[in-house]
Write a protein that holds these residues in place. Structure first.
Motif, PDB file in Angstrom:
ATOM      1  N   ARG A  76     -13.400  -7.406   4.648  1.00 41.34           N
ATOM      2  CA  ARG A  76     -14.342  -6.662   2.601  1.00 41.34           C
ATOM      3  C   ARG A  76     -14.890  -7.525   1.788  1.00 41.34           C
ATOM      4  O   ARG A  76     -14.717  -7.722   0.523  1.00 41.34           O
ATOM      5  N   VAL A  77     -14.678  -8.801   2.330  1.00 41.18           N
ATOM      6  CA  VAL A  77     -15.555  -9.978   2.164  1.00 41.18           C
ATOM      7  C   VAL A  77     -17.403  -9.950   2.613  1.00 41.18           C
ATOM      8  O   VAL A  77     -17.899  -8.813   3.252  1.00 41.18           O
ATOM      9  N   THR A  78     -17.592 -10.121   0.728  1.00 41.49           N
ATOM     10  CA  THR A  78     -18.674  -9.469   0.224  1.00 41.49           C
ATOM     11  C   THR A  78     -19.791 -10.750   0.233  1.00 41.49           C
ATOM     12  O   THR A  78     -21.158 -10.561   0.447  1.00 41.49           O
ATOM     13  N   TRP A 130      -0.172   0.595   4.035  1.00 47.34           N
ATOM     14  CA  TRP A 130      -2.066   1.233   4.696  1.00 47.34           C
ATOM     15  C   TRP A 130      -2.847   1.384   3.262  1.00 47.34           C
ATOM     16  O   TRP A 130      -2.323   0.865   2.022  1.00 47.34           O
ATOM     17  N   ALA A 131      -3.802   1.099   3.163  1.00 44.39           N
ATOM     18  CA  ALA A 131      -4.712   1.571   2.775  1.00 44.39           C
ATOM     19  C   ALA A 131      -6.277   2.677   2.387  1.00 44.39           C
ATOM     20  O   ALA A 131      -6.717   2.811   4.054  1.00 44.39           O
ATOM     21  N   SER A 132      -6.772   3.168   1.734  1.00 42.44           N
ATOM     22  CA  SER A 132      -7.914   4.456   2.264  1.00 42.44           C
ATOM     23  C   SER A 132      -9.190   3.827   2.558  1.00 42.44           C
ATOM     24  O   SER A 132      -9.816   4.084   3.705  1.00 42.44           O
ATOM     25  N   TRP A 133      -9.312   2.350   2.320  1.00 37.09           N
ATOM     26  CA  TRP A 133     -10.408   1.280   3.101  1.00 37.09           C
ATOM     27  C   TRP A 133     -10.661   0.983   4.164  1.00 37.09           C
ATOM     28  O   TRP A 133     -11.210   0.079   5.000  1.00 37.09           O
ATOM     29  N   CYS A 134      -8.993   1.369   5.146  1.00 36.13           N
ATOM     30  CA  CYS A 134      -8.976   0.627   6.475  1.00 36.13           C
ATOM     31  C   CYS A 134      -9.026   1.462   7.544  1.00 36.13           C
ATOM     32  O   CYS A 134      -8.158   2.439   7.548  1.00 36.13           O
ATOM     33  N   TYR A 163      -2.290  -0.906   0.102  1.00 39.50           N
ATOM     34  CA  TYR A 163      -2.304  -2.252  -0.442  1.00 39.50           C
ATOM     35  C   TYR A 163      -3.427  -2.552  -1.177  1.00 39.50           C
ATOM     36  O   TYR A 163      -4.030  -1.937  -0.699  1.00 39.50           O
ATOM     37  N   LYS A 164      -3.897  -3.134  -2.483  1.00 35.91           N
ATOM     38  CA  LYS A 164      -4.759  -3.041  -2.673  1.00 35.91           C
ATOM     39  C   LYS A 164      -6.372  -2.175  -2.698  1.00 35.91           C
ATOM     40  O   LYS A 164      -7.031  -2.357  -2.454  1.00 35.91           O
ATOM     41  N   ASP A 165      -5.806  -1.157  -2.868  1.00 37.24           N
ATOM     42  CA  ASP A 165      -6.435   0.218  -3.099  1.00 37.24           C
ATOM     43  C   ASP A 165      -6.596   0.518  -4.331  1.00 37.24           C
ATOM     44  O   ASP A 165      -6.182   0.130  -5.586  1.00 37.24           O
ATOM     45  N   GLY A 166      -7.731   1.024  -4.682  1.00 38.69           N
ATOM     46  CA  GLY A 166      -7.930   1.744  -6.042  1.00 38.69           C
ATOM     47  C   GLY A 166      -6.856   3.492  -5.915  1.00 38.69           C
ATOM     48  O   GLY A 166      -6.630   4.017  -4.737  1.00 38.69           O
ATOM     49  N   ARG A 167      -6.367   3.772  -7.223  1.00 37.41           N
ATOM     50  CA  ARG A 167      -5.435   4.703  -7.337  1.00 37.41           C
ATOM     51  C   ARG A 167      -6.041   6.207  -6.681  1.00 37.41           C
ATOM     52  O   ARG A 167      -5.390   6.651  -5.794  1.00 37.41           O
ATOM     53  N   GLY A 223      -6.897  10.436  -3.139  1.00 43.93           N
ATOM     54  CA  GLY A 223      -8.014  11.661  -1.981  1.00 43.93           C
ATOM     55  C   GLY A 223      -7.330  11.420  -0.886  1.00 43.93           C
ATOM     56  O   GLY A 223      -7.997  12.285   0.329  1.00 43.93           O
ATOM     57  N   TRP A 224      -7.892   9.978  -0.458  1.00 43.97           N
ATOM     58  CA  TRP A 224      -7.546  10.049   1.260  1.00 43.97           C
ATOM     59  C   TRP A 224      -6.522  11.043   1.981  1.00 43.97           C
ATOM     60  O   TRP A 224      -6.427  11.504   2.462  1.00 43.97           O
ATOM     61  N   LEU A 225      -5.081  10.088   0.876  1.00 45.08           N
ATOM     62  CA  LEU A 225      -3.650  11.655   1.304  1.00 45.08           C
ATOM     63  C   LEU A 225      -4.212  12.828   1.347  1.00 45.08           C
ATOM     64  O   LEU A 225      -3.393  13.577   2.501  1.00 45.08           O
ATOM     65  N   ARG A 226      -4.951  13.455   0.192  1.00 45.89           N
ATOM     66  CA  ARG A 226      -5.307  14.411  -0.086  1.00 45.89           C
ATOM     67  C   ARG A 226      -6.118  15.077   1.552  1.00 45.89           C
ATOM     68  O   ARG A 226      -6.114  15.963   2.258  1.00 45.89           O
ATOM     69  N   LYS A 227      -6.563  14.321   1.664  1.00 43.85           N
ATOM     70  CA  LYS A 227      -8.106  14.649   2.766  1.00 43.85           C
ATOM     71  C   LYS A 227      -7.507  14.781   4.655  1.00 43.85           C
ATOM     72  O   LYS A 227      -7.433  15.431   4.679  1.00 43.85           O
TER      73      LYS A 227
END
Lengths: 180, 177
Positions: free
Chosen positions: A8-10, B69-73, B99-103, B108-112
């Motif tokens: 995630r490093v930019t 977990w995180a949606s970016w992972c 973890y360090k995610d946007g709500r 959205g990730w869980l819905r999908k």
């Protein structure tokens, strides 16, 4: 494969770049809406130079768990940034260096320390090089003494020396003397 | 005396053995010092309902899994079917530490992809993650009735890991409790 937090490093971990970016943010407010993390390095340094120096010094002793060959002072992986913030916060709250180290070791193990403590597991690591050095020196001393005890190779007699010289010069060989 | 010339060969083989072993180890697997230690306290807002909080004390008396977990992972997506399957078996509650995610991203990730979690809590600044020694996502902790961490799985949970490690450990902990 598992994704490490460094993906995630930019901004790459070039301190000079980071510093100049921070200066840019400070010089041109509004141009870059998103400052990197919680204020740039320069900003933090200006706020409390003594604290920042302690943070940096301690951070250099702590390994980043994501970029494992970097300390958390050098790495800009998000986890390293978070851990630096932890270190800063705890030092600011009046904890001393050892307490902060204990806090991190309790969570991440001795692995976070670039200078691992001496214990059962690390004993070989600590004494191994010395042991190798001394056993090597001992072996060498033994060999040298043994060689000194050996009779020196017999010197050549005149005939043999002439023969050797002839061989080297490419001259015709003198007749070989029968060995006595 | 005769076999002396074999000494370097033997030394070489020993060294090669150690180096060969080293090649099979993964330096990214850092053993957690938290195994068999009390799980760190936390009190975090629920993902779906941020006004209501979940804390470690709420889980006391249960054997449960804490999955970071995180949606970016992308690796979380890889282990996701395994978690969904585990949730369907209803063996233990699975708490998601988002973890360090946007709500919105997380919901959205869980819905999908489906929601295997009994509940997910938001660790927006990663503070609880640090308390748990999280250094990458996903990670999964097995916690017993007394709130002790009994096992940590680093990286995506595989069907093999569930079958050979996690389920037997859960059964053992439930028997003991």
């Amino acid at each position: 494969m598992r994704v490490d937090l460094m993906h995630r490093v930019t901004v790459s971990a070039v301190p000079a770049l980071f510093l100049s970016l921070a200066l840019l943010v400070a010089a041109a407010p509004g141009v870059l809406a998103q400052a990197p993390q919680r204020g740039g390095a320069a900003e933090l340094l200006a706020a409390d130079p003594v604290l920042e120096e302690r943070v940096t010094e301690l951070s250099h002793k702590l390994r980043c768990l994501v970029c494992q060959n970097q300390s958390i002072a050098e790495s800009n992986a998000p986890l390293a940034v978070d851990l630096r913030n932890q270190v800063r916060e705890q030092l600011a709250a009046g904890k001393n260096e050892d307490q902060v180290i204990d806090y991190l070791v309790a969570r991440y193990g001795d692995f976070v320390l670039y200078l691992p403590p001496v214990n059962g597991i690390t004993l070989l690591l600590w004494v191994g090089p010395g042991l190798l050095l001394f056993s090597g020196a001992g072996w060498l001393a033994l060999r040298l003494r043994r060689r000194a005890d050996e009779p020196a190779a017999a010197a050549l007699n005149n005939d043999q020396r002439n023969r050797a010289r002839a061989l080297l010069d490419g001259a015709p060989l003198p007749p070989e003397e029968p060995r006595s | 005396m005769k076999a002396k010339f074999l000494v370097p060969l033997v030394l070489f083989l020993v060294l090669a053995g150690f180096l060969g072993l080293g090649l099979t180890l993964n330096p990214r697997l850092v053993p957690s010092p938290l195994i068999d230690k009390p799980a760190p306290e936390f009190r975090l807002p629920q993902l779906e309902n941020p006004d209501s909080y979940v804390s470690l004390a709420d889980m006391r008396g249960k054997v449960w899994l804490l999955n970071v977990w995180a949606s970016w992972c992308p690796a979380c997506l890889q282990e996701h079917p395994v978690l969904l399957d585990l949730a369907r078996q209803q063996v233990v509650p699975i708490v998601g530490l988002n973890y360090k995610d946007g709500r919105d991203d997380a919901i959205g990730w869980l819905r999908k992809h489906g929601d295997p979690y009994t509940t997910s809590v938001m660790d927006a600044d990663g503070r609880v993650g640090i308390d748990y020694g999280v250094y990458g996502v996903p990670e999964t902790f097995l916690i017993d009735q007394a709130g002790m961490i009994r096992y940590k799985h680093i990286g995506p949970v595989t069907p093999e890991a569930v079958r050979d490690l996690i389920l037997p450990k859960i059964a053992e902990l439930k028997r003991a409790g």
